[in-house]
Scaffold this active site. Structure first.
Site, short mmCIF file in Angstrom:
data_model
loop_
_atom_site.label_atom_id
_atom_site.label_comp_id
_atom_site.label_asym_id
_atom_site.label_seq_id
_atom_site.Cartn_x
_atom_site.Cartn_y
_atom_site.Cartn_z
N HIS A 7 -42.47 29.51 -68.81
CA HIS A 7 -42.48 30.14 -70.13
C HIS A 7 -43.47 31.34 -69.94
O HIS A 7 -43.56 32.31 -70.71
CB HIS A 7 -42.67 29.29 -71.23
CG HIS A 7 -44.39 28.77 -71.13
ND1 HIS A 7 -44.62 27.72 -70.37
CD2 HIS A 7 -45.39 29.15 -71.95
CE1 HIS A 7 -46.05 27.37 -70.57
NE2 HIS A 7 -46.46 28.17 -71.54
N ASP A 8 -44.74 31.07 -69.16
CA ASP A 8 -45.74 32.09 -69.03
C ASP A 8 -45.49 33.12 -67.85
O ASP A 8 -46.62 33.70 -67.57
CB ASP A 8 -47.03 31.45 -69.02
CG ASP A 8 -47.63 31.22 -70.40
OD1 ASP A 8 -47.13 31.95 -71.48
OD2 ASP A 8 -48.45 30.49 -70.63
N LYS A 42 -46.71 36.53 -68.02
CA LYS A 42 -48.21 36.84 -67.71
C LYS A 42 -48.60 37.38 -66.28
O LYS A 42 -49.83 38.01 -66.20
CB LYS A 42 -48.96 35.63 -68.01
CG LYS A 42 -49.12 34.98 -69.44
CD LYS A 42 -50.16 34.19 -69.66
CE LYS A 42 -50.30 33.60 -71.11
NZ LYS A 42 -51.09 32.56 -71.27
N HIS A 46 -45.82 38.82 -72.85
CA HIS A 46 -45.48 38.23 -71.82
C HIS A 46 -43.99 37.43 -71.91
O HIS A 46 -43.24 37.24 -71.01
CB HIS A 46 -46.59 37.26 -71.24
CG HIS A 46 -46.85 36.08 -72.39
ND1 HIS A 46 -47.94 36.50 -73.44
CD2 HIS A 46 -46.37 35.05 -72.25
CE1 HIS A 46 -47.77 35.10 -73.74
NE2 HIS A 46 -47.21 34.23 -73.26
N HIS A 69 -41.22 31.24 -76.78
CA HIS A 69 -42.31 30.24 -77.09
C HIS A 69 -43.31 30.84 -78.09
O HIS A 69 -44.25 30.18 -78.18
CB HIS A 69 -42.64 29.92 -75.69
CG HIS A 69 -43.60 30.56 -75.05
ND1 HIS A 69 -43.32 31.67 -74.12
CD2 HIS A 69 -44.99 30.75 -74.91
CE1 HIS A 69 -44.05 32.32 -73.55
NE2 HIS A 69 -45.35 31.59 -74.11
N HIS A 70 -43.38 31.97 -78.25
CA HIS A 70 -44.46 32.27 -79.32
C HIS A 70 -43.74 32.56 -80.69
O HIS A 70 -44.48 33.36 -81.55
CB HIS A 70 -45.23 33.39 -78.82
CG HIS A 70 -46.20 32.98 -77.83
ND1 HIS A 70 -47.31 32.17 -78.09
CD2 HIS A 70 -46.10 33.32 -76.46
CE1 HIS A 70 -47.82 32.12 -77.20
NE2 HIS A 70 -47.32 32.79 -75.93
N ASP A 75 -46.42 24.02 -75.86
CA ASP A 75 -47.30 25.16 -75.55
C ASP A 75 -48.52 25.07 -76.13
O ASP A 75 -49.54 24.92 -75.51
CB ASP A 75 -46.56 26.47 -75.63
CG ASP A 75 -47.38 27.64 -75.02
OD1 ASP A 75 -47.96 27.29 -74.22
OD2 ASP A 75 -47.57 28.56 -75.90
FE LIG Z 1 -47.41 32.12 -73.83
#
Ligand SMILES: [Fe+2]
Ligand SMILES: [Fe+2]
Ligand SMILES: [Fe+2]
Length: 407
Positions: A271-272, A275, A300, A324-325, A353
């Site tokens: 998910h990240d 980044k 991201h 996811h955000h 998360d």
């Molecule tokens: Fe994130």
């Protein structure tokens, strides 16, 4: 998840991930792979096809996961700690049988030819490693030339590169340098290296090798990519893996079918991944972010989708990772989705998360106790931001969730 044949898509996707580490100088692996592929017309390395050399070039820096380290690799000609990322890369490739052929190339792609010769590995691997080292240094010289001559064309770096290579005694297997000089006399060799052409050029190539990417291999790839994200910043160490484990547990208990639970675990691992494109100094900043840094941080999820959706079997994983955000009231990012626009799997991932991030010990703060984590999550649910059904489950199983989040 359907098994499919996707060696090319997968390799280019992994290459995109590695290339995200370079901030000003993206596409390093693609240029190295492309140049090795072009040199293959002028040399023969037994057992290594042009496609093998391309793949080795695309993957050679898989062990580089900090933009600071990447900068050193392109600005310095020789660097005493360069073997560290080679060893890291080998560890990552060992988990994927279809890349085993390239392990020695990655391991020795910064080893000088005079040191490479006595090593107990095949001649073919030595020559392939030397070729990748040569292409890698050619790209570093190209970077240096363009840094000194920002308005100039890559093709004008030819003389500068040839002159510099002739001064690097004992660095490379000599016939490889001749092959490069021949390949680089063609003007189009340089035009294809330009950013606007290179991705398209590689996308249009036909790869002969095909593999079946089932859930087991997908998870192995995800673990490699997750390791790249986690290694980039100690602040997010193990975050991805624990989010994956927690999301899997919640999904399984809420009776999603096993394949979806597995996919959701993989989405947690990845998910990240976007980044990787955020500079280390923003990721590691302890104080509040300014407006520009906030945009860098907020993109991201979007970048994750852009990276992952190219491989067919990663499509849904890419979607959930991207979201996811997102919050149910439309106050999240990057699509400002609302309510039903956000699938159940993405909602699980969002909660996993936040839970993990709060529960995890960070260098600048201690791990938050479970009652405090639950208080923050409950407030978010009351504000209509996260799913109340999933939250009811988490509330009832907070100790189990806590253990998974902090494993
Ligand atoms: Fe994130
Ligand atoms: Fe390297
Ligand atoms: Fe490199």
């Amino acid at each position: 998840m359907q098994a499919n044949h996707c060696f090319k898509d997968l390799t280019l996707m992994i290459s995109d991930v590695i290339d995200q580490v370079g901030l000003d100088d993206t596409q390093h692996g693609k240029r190295v792979g492309y140049m090795a592929w072009q040199c293959a017309d002028h040399l023969e390395i037994e057992g290594f096809t042009a496609e093998d050399l391309l793949v080795a070039g695309l993957l050679h820096d898989i062990g580089v996961s900090s933009s600071r380290e990447h900068e050193l690799l392109v600005t310095l000609m020789d660097w005493e700690k360069s073997s560290f990322h080679c060893a890291e890369g080998v560890k990552l490739l060992e988990n994927l049988p279809f890349y085993h052929k390239y392990i020695d190339v990655v391991r020795y792609h910064h080893t000088h030819w005079d040191k490479l010769q006595p090593l107990p590995i095949s001649n073919s691997s030595k020559q392939a490693a030397s070729l990748i080292f040569l292409m890698d240094r050619v790209d570093a010289l190209l970077f240096q030339y363009l840094a000194q001559n920002p308005d100039d064309e890559a093709i004008h770096a030819r003389e500068f590169i040839h002159t510099n290579l002739s001064q690097l005694d004992g660095f490379f297997y000599p016939p490889l340098v001749e092959a490069f000089v021949k390949a680089s006399t063609i003007d189009a060799f340089w035009f294809n290296l330009e950013k606007s052409h290179l991705s398209r050029y590689l996308q249009h190539l036909d790869f002969e090798k095909s593999i079946t990417l089932d859930l087991v291999s997908t998870e192995a790839v995800a673990l490699i990519l997750a390791a790249a994200v986690d290694a980039k910043s100690p602040f997010t160490a193990e975050h991805s893996l624990n989010v994956g484990a927690l999301a899997y547990y919640i999904a399984k208990q809420l009776e999603l079918d096993e394949a979806r639970c597995q996919q959701l675990k993989i989405a947690g691992y990845l998910h990240d991944i976007g980044k990787l494109h955020i500079p280390d100094n923003i990721l590691e900043k302890e104080g509040p972010l300014n407006a520009k840094e906030t945009v860098a941080m907020h993109r991201h999820g979007f970048e994750a989708q852009d990276i992952l959706e190219r491989v067919t079997s990663f499509k849904e994983i890419a979607l959930w990772a991207c979201q996811h955000h997102e919050f149910l009231d439309g106050s999240g990012y990057p699509y400002q989705l609302k309510g039903d626009q956000i699938p159940f799997e993405s909602r699980i991932l969002t909660i996993a998360d936040i839970f993990q991030a709060l529960a995890q010990k960070r260098p600048y703060r201690d791990s938050m106790p479970v009652n405090q984590v639950m208080q923050i999550l409950t407030e978010l649910a009351e504000q209509g931001k996260i799913d109340t059904q999933i939250m009811a489950f988490v509330q009832d199983h907070q100790q189990q969730c806590w253990q998974l989040a902090t494993a």
